[in-house]
Design an enzyme around this catalytic site. Structure first.
Site, short mmCIF file in Angstrom:
data_model
loop_
_atom_site.label_atom_id
_atom_site.label_comp_id
_atom_site.label_asym_id
_atom_site.label_seq_id
_atom_site.Cartn_x
_atom_site.Cartn_y
_atom_site.Cartn_z
N LYS A 31 0.83 -1.22 0.00
CA LYS A 31 0.00 0.00 0.00
C LYS A 31 0.86 1.26 0.00
CE LYS A 31 -4.07 -2.02 1.64
NZ LYS A 31 -3.48 -3.38 1.66
N ILE A 32 1.79 1.34 0.97
CA ILE A 32 2.60 2.57 1.08
C ILE A 32 3.56 2.66 -0.10
CG2 ILE A 32 4.26 3.81 2.54
CD1 ILE A 32 2.86 2.40 4.97
N CYS A 41 11.03 4.21 6.40
CA CYS A 41 9.83 4.60 7.16
C CYS A 41 8.99 3.35 7.38
CB CYS A 41 9.01 5.64 6.40
SG CYS A 41 9.80 7.25 6.34
N ARG A 96 10.04 -0.31 9.28
CA ARG A 96 10.25 -0.79 10.64
C ARG A 96 11.74 -0.79 10.95
NH1 ARG A 96 6.02 0.32 12.11
NH2 ARG A 96 4.34 -0.93 12.96
N ASP A 138 12.92 6.94 10.03
CA ASP A 138 11.79 7.28 10.91
C ASP A 138 11.61 6.21 11.98
OD1 ASP A 138 9.45 8.80 11.63
OD2 ASP A 138 8.23 7.20 10.75
N GLU A 149 13.05 1.51 20.09
CA GLU A 149 12.27 2.75 20.17
C GLU A 149 11.74 2.92 21.58
OE1 GLU A 149 9.42 3.29 17.04
OE2 GLU A 149 10.86 2.77 15.49
N HIS A 164 9.59 8.26 14.65
CA HIS A 164 8.44 7.43 14.24
C HIS A 164 7.19 8.31 14.00
CE1 HIS A 164 6.88 3.05 14.43
NE2 HIS A 164 6.14 3.76 13.60
N LEU A 165 7.35 9.22 13.02
CA LEU A 165 6.28 10.17 12.74
C LEU A 165 5.45 9.80 11.52
CD1 LEU A 165 8.03 13.66 13.27
CD2 LEU A 165 6.55 12.39 14.84
N GLY A 166 5.78 8.65 10.91
CA GLY A 166 5.12 8.28 9.64
C GLY A 166 3.61 8.43 9.67
N ALA A 167 3.00 8.01 10.78
CA ALA A 167 1.53 8.02 10.84
C ALA A 167 1.00 9.25 11.54
CB ALA A 167 1.06 6.77 11.58
N1 LIG Z 1 6.57 4.83 9.96
C1 LIG Z 1 5.30 4.63 10.26
O1 LIG Z 1 4.73 5.30 11.10
C2 LIG Z 1 4.54 3.55 9.55
C3 LIG Z 1 3.17 3.72 9.31
C4 LIG Z 1 2.47 2.71 8.65
C5 LIG Z 1 3.14 1.55 8.25
N2 LIG Z 1 4.46 1.41 8.53
C6 LIG Z 1 5.20 0.23 8.07
O2 LIG Z 1 5.41 0.34 6.66
C7 LIG Z 1 5.60 -0.95 6.09
C8 LIG Z 1 4.75 -1.11 4.83
O3 LIG Z 1 3.39 -0.97 5.16
P1 LIG Z 1 2.25 -1.19 4.05
O4 LIG Z 1 1.02 -0.66 4.68
O5 LIG Z 1 2.66 -0.71 2.72
O6 LIG Z 1 2.22 -2.78 4.06
P2 LIG Z 1 1.68 -3.77 2.90
O7 LIG Z 1 1.41 -5.05 3.59
O8 LIG Z 1 0.58 -3.14 2.12
O9 LIG Z 1 2.95 -3.94 1.96
C9 LIG Z 1 4.11 -4.62 2.33
C10 LIG Z 1 4.73 -5.18 1.06
O10 LIG Z 1 5.98 -5.79 1.39
C11 LIG Z 1 6.13 -6.94 0.58
N3 LIG Z 1 7.12 -7.83 1.17
C12 LIG Z 1 6.97 -8.76 2.15
N4 LIG Z 1 8.15 -9.37 2.39
C13 LIG Z 1 9.05 -8.81 1.54
C14 LIG Z 1 10.43 -9.02 1.29
N5 LIG Z 1 11.10 -9.93 1.98
N6 LIG Z 1 11.03 -8.27 0.35
C15 LIG Z 1 10.35 -7.34 -0.35
N7 LIG Z 1 9.02 -7.11 -0.18
C16 LIG Z 1 8.39 -7.83 0.76
C17 LIG Z 1 4.73 -7.54 0.52
O11 LIG Z 1 4.55 -8.40 -0.58
C18 LIG Z 1 3.88 -6.27 0.40
O12 LIG Z 1 3.62 -5.97 -0.95
C19 LIG Z 1 5.26 -1.92 7.21
O13 LIG Z 1 6.48 -2.34 7.80
C20 LIG Z 1 4.47 -1.09 8.23
O14 LIG Z 1 4.56 -1.59 9.54
C21 LIG Z 1 5.17 2.39 9.16
O1 LIG Z 2 2.09 6.11 15.28
C1 LIG Z 2 1.81 4.93 15.50
O2 LIG Z 2 0.93 4.57 16.29
C2 LIG Z 2 2.57 3.81 14.72
C3 LIG Z 2 2.27 3.89 13.27
C4 LIG Z 2 2.75 2.73 12.43
O3 LIG Z 2 4.03 2.35 12.67
C5 LIG Z 2 1.77 1.58 12.40
O4 LIG Z 2 2.17 0.44 12.56
O5 LIG Z 2 0.59 1.84 12.13
#
Ligand SMILES: NC(=O)c1ccc[n+]([C@@H]2O[C@H](COP(=O)([O-])OP(=O)(O)OC[C@H]3O[C@@H](n4cnc5c(N)ncnc54)[C@H](O)[C@@H]3O)[C@@H](O)[C@H]2O)c1
Ligand SMILES: O=C(O)CC[C@@H](O)C(=O)O
Length: 526
Positions: free
Chosen positions: A149-150, A228, A230, A254, A259, A278-281
C-alpha cells in the site's frame, strides 16, 4: 455499560464514538504490570504503539473481548495469547497509508535538498548557501523494496515527479508492478542501480538486517536510503559505518531498532543523516482515520456485531463461526504452508473442497486459505476481510473446485499454488473435531500435525539420508519433536517433514541442502 480502557493518546473523535456505547477510561503510560493490574474490569482495550500487551496482561484480562490497535502493526500485542483466550485483535490496515507515504516523500526531498540542516543553520543566524547544494530527483532512479500500500503510493507520486522506478517485492505480480510503472528486479540490481532506495516491507526474521554491511557495499556512493517501515530492517551500526566512510551519501530514518531511540551513533552523524521519531503516521488525518476505524470496530464488537479488520478471528455469525472455525484454521495453516513452499510469486490458488467439506459454504474457507497464503508476505496487514482483495491486487487467480467423492477423511482440503515455473500442493484434514493434520505434500502421502517450526525436505529415498539430516540438526543442538517420511515408491522420490522444538539456526539449511540425495529443503514457520 461495558468499559473501555484507552492506554495511548488517541484522537478525541475515536473516544467520542466509544463514549456513545461504553464507559471510556483514559490511562496512558502504563507499564505491562500496571496494565495487568488494571485490565480485569475492562471489556475492551484501545492502544497505539506505546502500550505493550504482553501475555501477563492477557492472562489478567478476565472479561476482555477486544483489543483495538489504532494503526497497522500489532507487534506490541501478544496476538497468539489473545487468540488462545478468544480475544479479538483489530487494527486499521489502511488508515495511515497516505501519511506514511507522504512522510517518505518528505524524507526523500529533505535528503536531496538538505532542508533540515539548512533550516537549522538559518535559525543559528547564518546565511550559508554553498554548503547546502542538493541534487534533483527528476530522472533519478528510485528503488522501492516492498510494493504494497505505502510503496505503491510512493511509486505513484515519485513517477509523477519524473523518477524512474525499480521495485523488489517477491510476492507481487509483474502486471501489478507494470500498472505502477515499476520494473520488478532482483535486489542486487535495485541496490546497484538506484539513486534513492526506500523500504516499505514488514519486519520479519527474513527481513531483519536486509540492509547490512554487505548490501550497503553494493550501492552507489551517491545513493540515499529511506526507512519509514520498521526498525531492524537496516543494521544501524553498518549504516553508520557506511555513511561515515562515504560508501553511500545519505539516510533518512523514521524507525529504529530500539524505540524510543536511546544513545546512538546515529545521533552524532552530520547532514548525511535525517532522523524523525516514528512520525510516519502522525498526521491529523491519519490519527483521525485510525481512531475512527478502530473505535467503530470496538463499538460493533461490544454490540455483538462482527469486526471488519480482525487480525486473528474472522467476523462471522457465532453459529457459523463455531462450525467452520476448525476448517478455517486448517485452510489458513495449509495456505501458509503452500505459500512458503511456493516461495514467492503465485499466479493461482486452487482450493479443492473434498468429502463432506464439498457441501459447505466455501467462502470463509477460501478466504482463510488466502489469508494463510499471503501472511508470509503481509503479516498482520492481511485479515479475513481484505485477503480476497489483496490476492486480487497481487494478480492471484482463485479457482474453487469440489470433489465430494474423495473419502479418505470425512472432509479434506487440498490447496494447489501455481507459480510461473512450478506448482506446489498440500492437503489436510481434521482428526476428530479439531485436530489438524497435513495428509499430503506435492502428492506424497504423510500424516503430520502442523507445528510452529518445521523442516521439510524433498529427497531421494535412499539409505542413510535421514541419519545424516538428524546428525546435522544434532550438531546445531536442534531438538527433533517428530519426523515423518512420505513416498510413493521404494527408492523413488520422497518427502520428509521434521517438527522441531526450536527455530532452525541460520546456515543449517545450507548444510542440509548439501547432503547427498536432497533435492530441496525448506524451513517452514507456522
Ligand atoms: N513509519 C510509520 O509510522 C509507519 C506507518 C504505517 C506503516 N508502517 C510500516 O510500513 C511498512 C509497509 O506498510 P504497508 O502498509 O505498505 O504494508 P503492505 O502489507 O501493504 O505492503 C508490504 C509489502 O511488502 C512486501 N514484502 C513482504 N516481504 C518482503 C520481502 N522480503 N522483500 C520485499 N518485499 C516484501 C509484501 O509483498 C507487500 O507488498 C510496514 O512495515 C508497516 O509496519 C510504518
Ligand atoms: O504512530 C503509531 O501509532 C505507529 C504507526 C505505524 O508504525 C503503524 O504500525 O501503524
Amino acid at each position: 455499560m461495558p468499559k473501555v480502557l484507552v492506554s495511548d493518546p488517541i484522537e478525541q473523535v475515536g473516544i467520542d464514538l466509544l463514549a456513545q456505547v461504553a464507559q471510556v477510561d483514559i490511562h496512558t503510560g502504563l507499564s505491562p504490570a500496571e496494565l495487568a493490574a488494571m485490565i480485569p474490569g475492562y471489556d475492551a482495550l484501545m492502544i497505539r504503539s506505546g502500550t505493550k500487551v504482553t501475555q501477563e496482561v492477557i492472562e489478567a484480562a478476565h472479561q476482555l473481548k477486544i483489543i483495538g490497535r489504532a494503526g497497522v502493526g500489532v507487534d506490541n500485542i501478544d496476538v497468539p495469547a489473545a487468540t488462545r483466550k478468544g480475544i479479538i485483535v483489530v487494527n486499521s490496515p489502511e488508515g495511515n497509508t497516505i501519511a506514511a507515504a507522504e512522510h517518505t516523500l518528505a524524507m526523500m526531498m529533505s535528503l536531496a535538498r538538505h532542508i533540515p540542516d539548512a533550516n537549522e543553520s538559518m535559525k543559528a543566524g547564518k546565511w550559508d548557501r554553498k554548503r547546502f547544494t542538493g541534487v534533483e530527483i527528476y530522472k533519478k532512479t528510485l528503488g522501492i523494496i516492498g510494493l504494497g500500500k505505502i510503496g505503491s503510493h510512493v511509486a505513484t507520486v515519485a513517477r509523477a515527479m519524473g523518477m524512474k522506478l525499480l521495485a523488489y517485492d517477491p510476492f507481487l505480480s509483474t502486471e501489478r508492478a507494470d500498472q505502477l510503472g515499476c520494473r520488478l528486479v532482483e535486489l542486487d540490481v535495485l541496490f546497484s542501480e538506484s539513486d534513492f532506495i526506500t523500504l516499505h516491507l514488514p519486519k520479519t526474521p527474513e527481513t531483519q538486517h536486509l540492509i547490512s554491511g554487505d548490501t550497503l557495499a553494493k550501492m552507489k556512493p551517491t545513493a540515499r536510503i529511506i526507512n519509514c517501515a520498521r526498525g531492524g530492517i537496516i543494521d544501524e551500526m553498518a549504516l553508520v559505518t557506511a555513511l561515515k566512510e562515504g560508501q553511500i551519501a545519505g539516510a533518512a530514518l523514521d524507525v529504529f531498532e530500539e524505540e524510543p531511540l536511546g544513545e546512538s551513533a546515529l545521533r552524532s552523524l552530520g547532514m548525511e543523516a535525517i532522523l524523525t521519531p516514528h512520525l510516519g503516521a502522525s498526521t491529523e488525518e491519519a490519527q483521525a482515520n485510525v481512531a475512527i476505524d478502530v473505535a467503530e470496530q470496538i463499538r460493533d464488537v461490544l454490540l455483538g456485531l462482527p469486526a471488519r479488520s480482525a487480525v486473528n478471528i474472522p467476523g462471522l455469525r457465532p453459529d457459523i463461526l463455531e462450525k467452520l472455525t476448525p476448517y478455517m484454521q486448517l485452510a489458513e495453516t495449509l495456505g501458509n504452508l503452500v505459500g512458503q513452499l511456493a516461495g514467492g510469486r503465485i499466479e493461482s490458488l486452487e482450493v479443492r473442497l473434498q468429502g463432506e467439506l464439498a457441501s459447505n459454504d466455501s467462502q470463509p474457507i477460501v478466504i482463510a486459505a488466502l489469508k494463510g497464503l499471503l501472511s508470509p508476505a503481509l503479516r498482520e496487514r492481511v485479515n479475513y476481510v481484505n485477503a480476497g482483495l489483496e490476492a486480487k491486487e497481487r494478480g492471484i487467480r482463485v479457482i474453487e473446485t469440489r470433489d465430494a467423492s474423495q473419502r479418505d477423511y470425512s472432509g479434506s482440503l487440498c490447496l494447489i499454488a501455481k507459480g510461473p515455473l512450478e506448482s506446489r500442493s498440500v492437503t489436510g484434514a481434521l482428526l476428530g473435531e479439531h485436530e489438524l493434520r497435513i495428509t499430503s505434500i506435492d502428492d506424497f502421502p504423510i500424516n503430520v500435525s502442523p507445528t510452529r517450526h518445521m523442516l521439510l525436505t524433498l529427497h531421494r529415498d535412499m539409505p542413510g539420508i535421514i541419519g545424516k539430516i538428524g546428525s546435522n540438526l544434532g550438531s546445531f543442538n536442534v531438538n527433533i519433536a517428530s519426523m515423518q517420511v512420505g513416498r510413493k515408491m521404494v527408492r523413488g522420490n520422497a518427502v520428509m517433514v521434521i517438527s522441531l522444538d526450536d527455530p532452525l539456526p541460520e546456515g543449517l539449511l545450507a548444510e542440509i541442502t548439501k547432503v547427498q540425495g536432497i533435492r530441496d529443503a525448506y524451513i517452514v514457520n507456522l
